[in-house]
Motif scaffolding. Structure first.
Motif, PDB file in Angstrom:
ATOM      1  N   ARG A  22       0.812  -1.195   0.000  1.00 34.84           N
ATOM      2  CA  ARG A  22       0.000   0.000   0.000  1.00 34.84           C
ATOM      3  C   ARG A  22       0.858   1.263   0.000  1.00 34.84           C
ATOM      4  NH1 ARG A  22      -5.548   1.007   1.418  1.00 34.84           N
ATOM      5  NH2 ARG A  22      -5.861   3.233   1.834  1.00 34.84           N
ATOM      6  N   CYS A  23       0.337   2.292  -0.671  1.00 33.14           N
ATOM      7  CA  CYS A  23       1.009   3.584  -0.739  1.00 33.14           C
ATOM      8  C   CYS A  23      -0.033   4.667  -0.487  1.00 33.14           C
ATOM      9  CB  CYS A  23       1.638   3.761  -2.117  1.00 33.14           C
ATOM     10  SG  CYS A  23       2.294   5.412  -2.470  1.00 33.14           S
ATOM     11  N   ASN A  24       0.156   5.443   0.569  1.00 37.56           N
ATOM     12  CA  ASN A  24      -0.712   6.581   0.855  1.00 37.56           C
ATOM     13  C   ASN A  24       0.048   7.867   0.564  1.00 37.56           C
ATOM     14  OD1 ASN A  24      -2.808   4.929   1.813  1.00 37.56           O
ATOM     15  ND2 ASN A  24      -2.014   4.959   3.891  1.00 37.56           N
ATOM     16  N   PHE A  25      -0.636   8.842  -0.003  1.00 37.10           N
ATOM     17  CA  PHE A  25       0.009  10.121  -0.264  1.00 37.10           C
ATOM     18  C   PHE A  25      -0.907  11.256   0.188  1.00 37.10           C
ATOM     19  CE2 PHE A  25      -2.473  10.176  -4.187  1.00 37.10           C
ATOM     20  CZ  PHE A  25      -2.452   8.850  -4.585  1.00 37.10           C
ATOM     21  N   TYR A  48       3.038   2.819 -14.532  1.00 37.45           N
ATOM     22  CA  TYR A  48       2.751   4.257 -14.538  1.00 37.45           C
ATOM     23  C   TYR A  48       1.243   4.344 -14.393  1.00 37.45           C
ATOM     24  CZ  TYR A  48       2.083   9.019 -16.225  1.00 37.45           C
ATOM     25  OH  TYR A  48       1.720  10.322 -16.347  1.00 37.45           O
ATOM     26  N   ILE A  49       0.752   4.778 -13.231  1.00 33.25           N
ATOM     27  CA  ILE A  49      -0.667   4.609 -12.942  1.00 33.25           C
ATOM     28  C   ILE A  49      -1.207   5.775 -12.118  1.00 33.25           C
ATOM     29  CG2 ILE A  49      -0.106   3.052 -10.996  1.00 33.25           C
ATOM     30  CD1 ILE A  49      -2.784   1.543 -11.793  1.00 33.25           C
ATOM     31  N   PRO A  50      -1.460   6.926 -12.767  1.00 34.47           N
ATOM     32  CA  PRO A  50      -2.025   8.076 -12.038  1.00 34.47           C
ATOM     33  C   PRO A  50      -3.432   7.794 -11.490  1.00 34.47           C
ATOM     34  CG  PRO A  50      -1.306   8.697 -14.251  1.00 34.47           C
ATOM     35  CD  PRO A  50      -1.217   7.217 -14.170  1.00 34.47           C
ATOM     36  N   SER A  51      -4.141   6.893 -12.144  1.00 37.63           N
ATOM     37  CA  SER A  51      -5.471   6.515 -11.678  1.00 37.63           C
ATOM     38  C   SER A  51      -5.859   5.204 -12.349  1.00 37.63           C
ATOM     39  CB  SER A  51      -6.504   7.601 -11.993  1.00 37.63           C
ATOM     40  OG  SER A  51      -6.624   7.751 -13.388  1.00 37.63           O
ATOM     41  N   GLY A  52      -6.857   4.531 -11.777  1.00 40.91           N
ATOM     42  CA  GLY A  52      -7.367   3.329 -12.398  1.00 40.91           C
ATOM     43  C   GLY A  52      -6.584   2.083 -12.031  1.00 40.91           C
ATOM     44  N   THR A  53      -6.766   1.043 -12.818  1.00 40.58           N
ATOM     45  CA  THR A  53      -6.174  -0.259 -12.568  1.00 40.58           C
ATOM     46  C   THR A  53      -5.455  -0.757 -13.810  1.00 40.58           C
ATOM     47  OG1 THR A  53      -7.871  -0.858 -10.940  1.00 40.58           O
ATOM     48  CG2 THR A  53      -6.664  -2.671 -11.977  1.00 40.58           C
ATOM     49  N   THR A  62      -3.553  -0.559  -8.558  1.00 41.36           N
ATOM     50  CA  THR A  62      -4.752   0.283  -8.563  1.00 41.36           C
ATOM     51  C   THR A  62      -4.425   1.579  -7.856  1.00 41.36           C
ATOM     52  OG1 THR A  62      -6.290  -1.588  -8.545  1.00 41.36           O
ATOM     53  CG2 THR A  62      -7.103   0.511  -7.691  1.00 41.36           C
ATOM     54  N   THR A  63      -4.786   2.706  -8.468  1.00 40.94           N
ATOM     55  CA  THR A  63      -4.651   4.007  -7.823  1.00 40.94           C
ATOM     56  C   THR A  63      -6.031   4.652  -7.724  1.00 40.94           C
ATOM     57  OG1 THR A  63      -2.397   4.360  -8.613  1.00 40.94           O
ATOM     58  CG2 THR A  63      -3.650   6.313  -7.969  1.00 40.94           C
ATOM     59  N   VAL A  64      -6.384   5.059  -6.500  1.00 38.80           N
ATOM     60  CA  VAL A  64      -7.618   5.813  -6.275  1.00 38.80           C
ATOM     61  C   VAL A  64      -7.182   7.216  -5.872  1.00 38.80           C
ATOM     62  CG1 VAL A  64      -9.809   5.919  -5.046  1.00 38.80           C
ATOM     63  CG2 VAL A  64      -8.741   3.692  -5.526  1.00 38.80           C
ATOM     64  N   ALA A  65      -7.047   8.069  -6.875  1.00 34.05           N
ATOM     65  CA  ALA A  65      -6.458   9.389  -6.654  1.00 34.05           C
ATOM     66  C   ALA A  65      -7.307  10.238  -5.706  1.00 34.05           C
ATOM     67  CB  ALA A  65      -6.264  10.102  -7.991  1.00 34.05           C
ATOM     68  N   THR A  66      -8.622  10.097  -5.801  1.00 35.40           N
ATOM     69  CA  THR A  66      -9.512  10.912  -4.954  1.00 35.40           C
ATOM     70  C   THR A  66      -9.361  10.544  -3.488  1.00 35.40           C
ATOM     71  OG1 THR A  66     -11.266   9.320  -5.402  1.00 35.40           O
ATOM     72  CG2 THR A  66     -11.210  11.328  -6.755  1.00 35.40           C
ATOM     73  N   GLU A  67      -8.963   9.305  -3.198  1.00 36.52           N
ATOM     74  CA  GLU A  67      -8.766   8.879  -1.814  1.00 36.52           C
ATOM     75  C   GLU A  67      -7.282   8.807  -1.451  1.00 36.52           C
ATOM     76  OE1 GLU A  67     -11.102   5.543  -0.597  1.00 36.52           O
ATOM     77  OE2 GLU A  67     -12.810   6.144  -1.848  1.00 36.52           O
ATOM     78  N   ARG A  68      -6.422   9.174  -2.395  1.00 35.53           N
ATOM     79  CA  ARG A  68      -4.989   9.356  -2.140  1.00 35.53           C
ATOM     80  C   ARG A  68      -4.300   8.082  -1.694  1.00 35.53           C
ATOM     81  NH1 ARG A  68      -5.277  15.379   0.640  1.00 35.53           N
ATOM     82  NH2 ARG A  68      -6.315  16.378  -1.116  1.00 35.53           N
ATOM     83  N   TYR A  69      -4.530   7.010  -2.449  1.00 34.56           N
ATOM     84  CA  TYR A  69      -3.763   5.798  -2.186  1.00 34.56           C
ATOM     85  C   TYR A  69      -3.608   4.987  -3.469  1.00 34.56           C
ATOM     86  CZ  TYR A  69      -8.008   2.870  -2.181  1.00 34.56           C
ATOM     87  OH  TYR A  69      -9.154   2.218  -2.544  1.00 34.56           O
ATOM     88  N   SER A  70      -2.594   4.127  -3.429  1.00 31.58           N
ATOM     89  CA  SER A  70      -2.357   3.197  -4.521  1.00 31.58           C
ATOM     90  C   SER A  70      -1.967   1.851  -3.927  1.00 31.58           C
ATOM     91  CB  SER A  70      -1.244   3.717  -5.442  1.00 31.58           C
ATOM     92  OG  SER A  70      -1.063   2.863  -6.555  1.00 31.58           O
ATOM     93  N   LEU A  71      -2.335   0.789  -4.621  1.00 32.83           N
ATOM     94  CA  LEU A  71      -2.045  -0.571  -4.173  1.00 32.83           C
ATOM     95  C   LEU A  71      -1.306  -1.331  -5.264  1.00 32.83           C
ATOM     96  CD1 LEU A  71      -5.565  -1.446  -2.685  1.00 32.83           C
ATOM     97  CD2 LEU A  71      -3.571  -0.661  -1.422  1.00 32.83           C
ATOM     98  N   LEU A  72      -0.357  -2.134  -4.851  1.00 33.32           N
ATOM     99  CA  LEU A  72       0.358  -3.027  -5.766  1.00 33.32           C
ATOM    100  C   LEU A  72       0.104  -4.457  -5.305  1.00 33.32           C
ATOM    101  CD1 LEU A  72       2.424  -3.391  -8.130  1.00 33.32           C
ATOM    102  CD2 LEU A  72       4.199  -3.440  -6.356  1.00 33.32           C
ATOM    103  N   TYR A  73      -0.431  -5.283  -6.205  1.00 35.50           N
ATOM    104  CA  TYR A  73      -0.718  -6.679  -5.907  1.00 35.50           C
ATOM    105  C   TYR A  73       0.313  -7.571  -6.583  1.00 35.50           C
ATOM    106  CZ  TYR A  73      -5.392  -4.636  -5.152  1.00 35.50           C
ATOM    107  OH  TYR A  73      -6.455  -3.858  -4.747  1.00 35.50           O
ATOM    108  N   ILE A  74       0.861  -8.483  -5.807  1.00 39.98           N
ATOM    109  CA  ILE A  74       1.768  -9.477  -6.365  1.00 39.98           C
ATOM    110  C   ILE A  74       1.145 -10.846  -6.106  1.00 39.98           C
ATOM    111  CG2 ILE A  74       4.093 -10.450  -6.346  1.00 39.98           C
ATOM    112  CD1 ILE A  74       5.062  -7.818  -5.104  1.00 39.98           C
TER     113      ILE A  74
END
Lengths: 111, 112
Positions: A22-25, A48-53, A62-74
């Protein structure tokens, strides 16, 4: 400036396991990248993922820009996935888009 | 298609000396950024060059300077080296701003 928090800081997995990083900004961003840094220091572009999946093989993000987080799934992790994973949003506020890095998640995949 | 290339790969310098690191961007890219990565930390932005001008600068002293050439390649210069300047120096290139950046393999600088 923008603050970036990554979790967990360290992660140990058995080969074949799945994981979510998880990445919070702290502020609005207009670009965001995920990198894998190998033991030799090379930063390898994952997404490169400013938004979406997006998906690329066993990895997805997945990046949810409005909620200021991104997730990386492995999924189905392999020993070659070991290394440090960095999230780096672009600093939106008046700058020229330089990347702001978190401290990373250190992943160790055991055979 | 060659990616971002940096030279040298490793460098050892003495405190107080000056050092120059070099970067050739990915083909088609015109923007070069430099980052410093201390051990165990994420990379920190030093500065960015576009059209041969410094466009943005991070929180680094004036001892850190740079240059971009007409072929878009770039140099990072560090004067009066301190022990704390020991780090991995990474160069990134992109096509303009707010686009995907690609990194070189880095130059590992050790100051003794």
């Amino acid at each position: 400036g923008i603050q970036v928090e990554q979790s967990p800081p360290d992660l140990i997995l058995q080969e074949g396991a799945n994981s979510t990083l998880r990445c919070n900004f702290s502020d609005s961003v207009n670009n965001l990248q995920w990198f894998h840094q190998n033991p030799w220091g090379q930063l390898i572009n994952l997404f490169y993922i400013p938004s979406g999946t997006k998906q690329n093989g066993r990895l997805s993000a997945t990046t949810v820009a409005t909620e200021r987080y991104s997730l990386l799934y492995i999924s189905s992790s392999q020993t070659t996935d070991s290394g440090v994973y960095f999230c780096a949003p672009g600093d939106y506020g008046g700058s020229q888009g330089n990347l702001i890095f978190g401290k990373g998640t250190k992943l160790s995949v055991k055979p | 298609d060659a990616g971002v290339t940096q030279s040298p790969t490793h460098l050892i310098k003495t405190r107080g000396q000056q050092v120059t690191l070099r970067c050739s961007p990915k083909s088609g890219h015109d923007t070069v950024s430099w980052y410093q990565q201390a051990l165990g930390q994420g990379p920190q932005f030093i500065f960015q060059y576009y059209e041969e001008e410094e466009r943005q600068r991070g929180n680094f002293p004036d001892r850190f300077s740079g240059h971009q050439f007409p072929n878009y390649s770039s140099e990072l210069n560090v004067n009066a080296l301190l022990l704390g300047d020991s780090a991995l120096y990474l160069c990134a290139s992109s096509s303009g701003f707010y686009t995907e950046a690609f990194f070189g393999q880095g130059t590992r600088l050790t100051v003794v």
